[in-house]
Design an enzyme around this catalytic site. Sequence first.
Site, PDB file in Angstrom:
ATOM      1  N   LYS A  21       0.858  -1.196   0.000  1.00 62.80           N
ATOM      2  CA  LYS A  21       0.000   0.000   0.000  1.00 62.80           C
ATOM      3  C   LYS A  21       0.896   1.249   0.000  1.00 62.80           C
ATOM      4  CE  LYS A  21      -3.570  -2.824   2.014  1.00 62.80           C
ATOM      5  NZ  LYS A  21      -4.790  -2.932   2.785  1.00 62.80           N
TER       6      LYS A  21
ATOM      7  N   HIS B  90      -8.419  -3.485  -6.322  1.00 55.31           N
ATOM      8  CA  HIS B  90      -8.365  -3.546  -4.850  1.00 55.31           C
ATOM      9  C   HIS B  90      -9.535  -2.743  -4.279  1.00 55.31           C
ATOM     10  CE1 HIS B  90      -7.042  -3.091  -0.719  1.00 55.31           C
ATOM     11  NE2 HIS B  90      -6.225  -4.102  -0.930  1.00 55.31           N
TER      12      HIS B  90
ATOM     13  N   GLU C  68     -10.742 -10.739  -1.012  1.00 55.27           N
ATOM     14  CA  GLU C  68     -10.440  -9.875   0.127  1.00 55.27           C
ATOM     15  C   GLU C  68     -11.731  -9.295   0.683  1.00 55.27           C
ATOM     16  OE1 GLU C  68      -6.053  -8.444  -0.025  1.00 55.27           O
ATOM     17  OE2 GLU C  68      -7.316  -6.936  -0.953  1.00 55.27           O
TER      18      GLU C  68
ATOM     19  N   SER D  86      -6.160  -9.194   6.865  1.00 59.23           N
ATOM     20  CA  SER D  86      -5.565  -9.461   8.180  1.00 59.23           C
ATOM     21  C   SER D  86      -4.886 -10.826   8.277  1.00 59.23           C
ATOM     22  CB  SER D  86      -6.603  -9.279   9.292  1.00 59.23           C
ATOM     23  OG  SER D  86      -7.100  -7.946   9.276  1.00 59.23           O
TER      24      SER D  86
ATOM     25  N   GLY E  14      -1.314  -7.352   3.494  1.00 60.95           N
ATOM     26  CA  GLY E  14      -1.060  -5.925   3.638  1.00 60.95           C
ATOM     27  C   GLY E  14      -0.085  -5.645   4.765  1.00 60.95           C
ATOM     28  N   GLY E  15      -0.627  -5.218   5.910  1.00 53.12           N
ATOM     29  CA  GLY E  15       0.191  -4.781   7.036  1.00 53.12           C
ATOM     30  C   GLY E  15       1.337  -5.722   7.401  1.00 53.12           C
TER      31      GLY E  15
HETATM   32  P1  13P Z   1      -4.217  -6.344   5.596  1.00 52.65           P
HETATM   33  O1  13P Z   1      -3.389  -7.598   5.483  1.00 52.65           O
HETATM   34  O2  13P Z   1      -3.446  -5.191   6.176  1.00 52.65           O
HETATM   35  O3  13P Z   1      -5.541  -6.585   6.225  1.00 52.65           O
HETATM   36  O4  13P Z   1      -4.528  -5.880   4.077  1.00 52.65           O
HETATM   37  C1  13P Z   1      -5.059  -6.789   3.198  1.00 52.65           C
HETATM   38  C2  13P Z   1      -5.016  -6.186   1.851  1.00 52.65           C
HETATM   39  O5  13P Z   1      -5.755  -5.283   1.530  1.00 52.65           O
HETATM   40  C3  13P Z   1      -4.004  -6.703   0.904  1.00 52.65           C
HETATM   41  O6  13P Z   1      -4.243  -6.230  -0.382  1.00 52.65           O
END
Ligand code: 13P
Length: 251
Positions: free
Chosen positions: A11, A95, A167, A212, A233-234
Amino acid sequence: MRQKLVVGNWKMHGCSADNRRLLQALVSGLPAAGNTAVAVCVPFPYLAQAQSLLAATPVSWGAQSLSEHAQGAYTGEVSAAMLADFGCRYAIVGHSERRAMYGETDAQVAAKFVAAKVAGITPILCVGETLAQRESDETLAVVTAQLDAVLDVAGVAAFAGGVVAYEPVWAIGTGLTATPAQAQAVHAAIRARIAARDTAVAAGLQILYGGSVKAQNAGEIFAQADIDGGLVGGASLVVDEFLAICQAANR
Ligand code: 13P
């Protein structure tokens, strides 16, 4: 058996110094062999850095979006050919953050998917329902409609060797995760939808779960029959966490 795939979506995070540390630690921490491919989707300005640090490694890189147009007067946009110029293997399309915050429509998502394919880049097509849609039992209707919008334009053959990411919007960045059974049900529905058009394409499709994903929950999610890895993501910004997720996919 389908190969597993773990993709980090950074991101809008990172800076040159942090990226260098993270990518070097990622490359040196990955197991030498295994049935898992690993990639990172970085912000546009860092594609050149990703290319130079990852070119001679097993880790692929990609972008988080792209323009649906080939070239022209589209200030601020980045074309698929430009991404190919920097060696991108993947581009995320559709996304939920792009759909919700930048108004990307199903038609635009389909056009972006096609633009990536034309440039030889594998689109990672994101689909997923909001919490309100799940609570009103619309999950499968929403996800299949998002999928059909691209299938109808690009054709099922464009999904050969392709990647779809489920997602659930309510699980992104919230710490809430779909249960393995909830995720598996949607993944199976996605594969069945593709199989209705082409069984061989469906059998080869990599369907990633995103929302997550953490080291602690990755193993049970990736153990599901139709879950072929994760879009992370994170946790992709924390190298030990991301490495542990890659390890979980490798089992
Ligand atoms: P998180 O893993 O931070 O929830 O984000 C998921 C995501 O949007 C990956 O594209």
